[in-house]
Every structure is written in structure tokens, then in C-alpha cells.
Design a protein around this motif. Sequence first.
Motif, short mmCIF file in Angstrom:
data_model
loop_
_atom_site.label_atom_id
_atom_site.label_comp_id
_atom_site.label_asym_id
_atom_site.label_seq_id
_atom_site.Cartn_x
_atom_site.Cartn_y
_atom_site.Cartn_z
N SER A 4 1.28 -1.25 -0.46
CA SER A 4 0.48 0.10 -0.11
C SER A 4 0.88 1.41 0.32
N ALA A 5 2.29 1.39 0.20
CA ALA A 5 2.80 2.53 0.72
C ALA A 5 3.29 2.84 -0.15
N VAL A 6 4.09 1.14 -1.15
CA VAL A 6 4.24 1.65 -2.61
C VAL A 6 3.24 2.16 -3.64
N GLN A 7 2.25 1.08 -3.64
CA GLN A 7 0.83 1.58 -4.30
C GLN A 7 0.24 3.18 -4.30
N SER A 8 0.50 4.07 -2.79
CA SER A 8 0.23 5.41 -2.39
C SER A 8 1.22 6.43 -3.30
N LEU A 9 2.55 6.14 -3.41
CA LEU A 9 3.75 5.98 -3.94
C LEU A 9 3.75 6.65 -5.07
N TYR A 10 3.03 5.66 -5.35
CA TYR A 10 2.27 5.87 -6.93
C TYR A 10 1.96 6.35 -7.57
N ARG A 11 1.22 6.63 -7.15
CA ARG A 11 -0.08 7.53 -7.37
C ARG A 11 0.14 8.70 -7.24
N ARG A 12 0.61 8.92 -5.93
CA ARG A 12 1.41 10.34 -5.57
C ARG A 12 1.97 10.72 -7.49
N SER A 13 2.95 10.23 -7.48
CA SER A 13 3.61 10.81 -8.60
C SER A 13 3.12 10.66 -9.72
N LEU A 14 2.04 9.46 -10.09
CA LEU A 14 1.32 10.19 -11.27
C LEU A 14 0.37 11.53 -11.23
N LYS A 15 -0.03 11.64 -9.49
CA LYS A 15 -0.68 12.74 -9.58
C LYS A 15 -0.02 14.27 -9.41
N LEU A 16 1.15 14.06 -9.67
CA LEU A 16 3.13 15.11 -9.77
C LEU A 16 2.83 15.25 -11.14
N ALA A 17 2.66 14.30 -11.62
CA ALA A 17 2.89 14.53 -12.64
C ALA A 17 1.94 14.97 -13.80
N LEU A 18 1.06 15.15 -13.44
CA LEU A 18 -0.05 15.04 -14.17
C LEU A 18 -0.06 17.05 -13.42
N ASP A 19 -0.34 17.25 -12.55
CA ASP A 19 0.19 19.00 -12.26
C ASP A 19 0.81 19.34 -13.34
N TRP A 20 1.59 19.00 -13.47
CA TRP A 20 2.93 19.29 -14.04
C TRP A 20 2.80 19.59 -16.24
N ALA A 21 1.62 18.62 -16.11
CA ALA A 21 1.89 17.97 -17.37
C ALA A 21 0.70 19.39 -18.16
N VAL A 22 0.44 19.84 -19.17
CA VAL A 22 -0.65 20.84 -19.75
C VAL A 22 -1.66 19.30 -20.55
N HIS A 23 -0.61 18.59 -21.31
CA HIS A 23 -1.76 17.87 -22.03
C HIS A 23 -1.34 16.42 -21.96
N ARG A 24 -2.58 16.03 -22.13
CA ARG A 24 -2.55 14.22 -21.49
C ARG A 24 -2.04 13.56 -22.55
N GLN A 25 -1.60 13.80 -23.67
CA GLN A 25 -0.01 12.92 -24.16
C GLN A 25 1.34 13.27 -23.52
N VAL A 26 1.12 14.99 -23.48
CA VAL A 26 2.46 14.78 -22.74
C VAL A 26 2.46 14.31 -21.75
N TRP A 27 1.73 14.15 -20.36
CA TRP A 27 1.76 12.91 -19.11
C TRP A 27 1.32 11.30 -19.28
N ARG A 28 0.89 11.12 -20.90
CA ARG A 28 0.99 9.33 -20.92
C ARG A 28 2.49 9.27 -20.36
N GLY A 29 2.95 10.13 -21.65
CA GLY A 29 4.76 9.90 -21.89
C GLY A 29 5.47 9.50 -20.53
N GLN A 30 4.87 10.60 -19.52
CA GLN A 30 5.62 10.55 -18.29
C GLN A 30 5.01 9.93 -17.16
N ALA A 31 4.11 9.15 -17.53
CA ALA A 31 3.46 8.19 -16.71
C ALA A 31 3.87 6.97 -17.33
N VAL A 32 3.91 6.82 -18.68
CA VAL A 32 4.96 5.03 -18.35
C VAL A 32 6.59 5.28 -17.94
#
Length: 99
Positions: A4-32
Motif C-alpha cells: 500500500s505504501a508503494v501504491q500510494s507513492l506511485y499514485r502520488r507520483s502520477l498525480k504530481l506529473a499530471l500537475d505539471w503536464a499541460v496535455h494528456r499525451q505529454v502526461w502519458r509519456g511521463q506516466a510510462v
Amino acid sequence: MSTSAVQSLYRRSLKLALDWAVHRQVWRGQAVYIRSLFEANKDVRDPRQQQVLLRETEKLLENWKHPDPYRAPTAPGGNKWERNLPARILPYAQPPGAH
């Protein structure tokens, strides 16, 4: 390190990347890319090394924290939060001196 700690960290990482990405396709590359980083360390079994990885990742998240994170419009702090609420019903005011 718990799953659960790893999952929480992963979700927070994705949400943080979404804060910085303007477009969803840019965020998708960061998510990968973020997923590849987590996958690269999934076989670490040493608890000490797991704690080091956890602390380093927490530190990275803190350093990359967005000054104005995205909030859903209807979430607390969003631009539609508590918009058009019905007026509060106030008790009738008593004139001064009347009890």
C-alpha cells in the motif's frame, strides 16, 4: 515496505506529473516513464534498501511539488466548490432588550 505504501507513492507520483503536464499525451509519456522506474525496483527485497528508495522518492516528490496543483472543479478548493449554495436559514433576530 508494504504494498500500500508503494501504491500510494506511485499514485502520488502520477498525480504530481499530471500537475505539471499541460496535455494528456505529454502526461502519458511521463506516466510510462514513472512506471518503468517503479518496475525497475520491484524486485528489491532488502528492507533497508526499500526504505532508502522510499525516502529518496518522497524527497523527489517534495522537490517537484507544484506550487499550484490541479484540483477538480467540484473538489474543495476547486473553482466550483460550494458555488450556488442555498442561502442559510438564520433564526429571527430578537430586538434588543426583548427576551
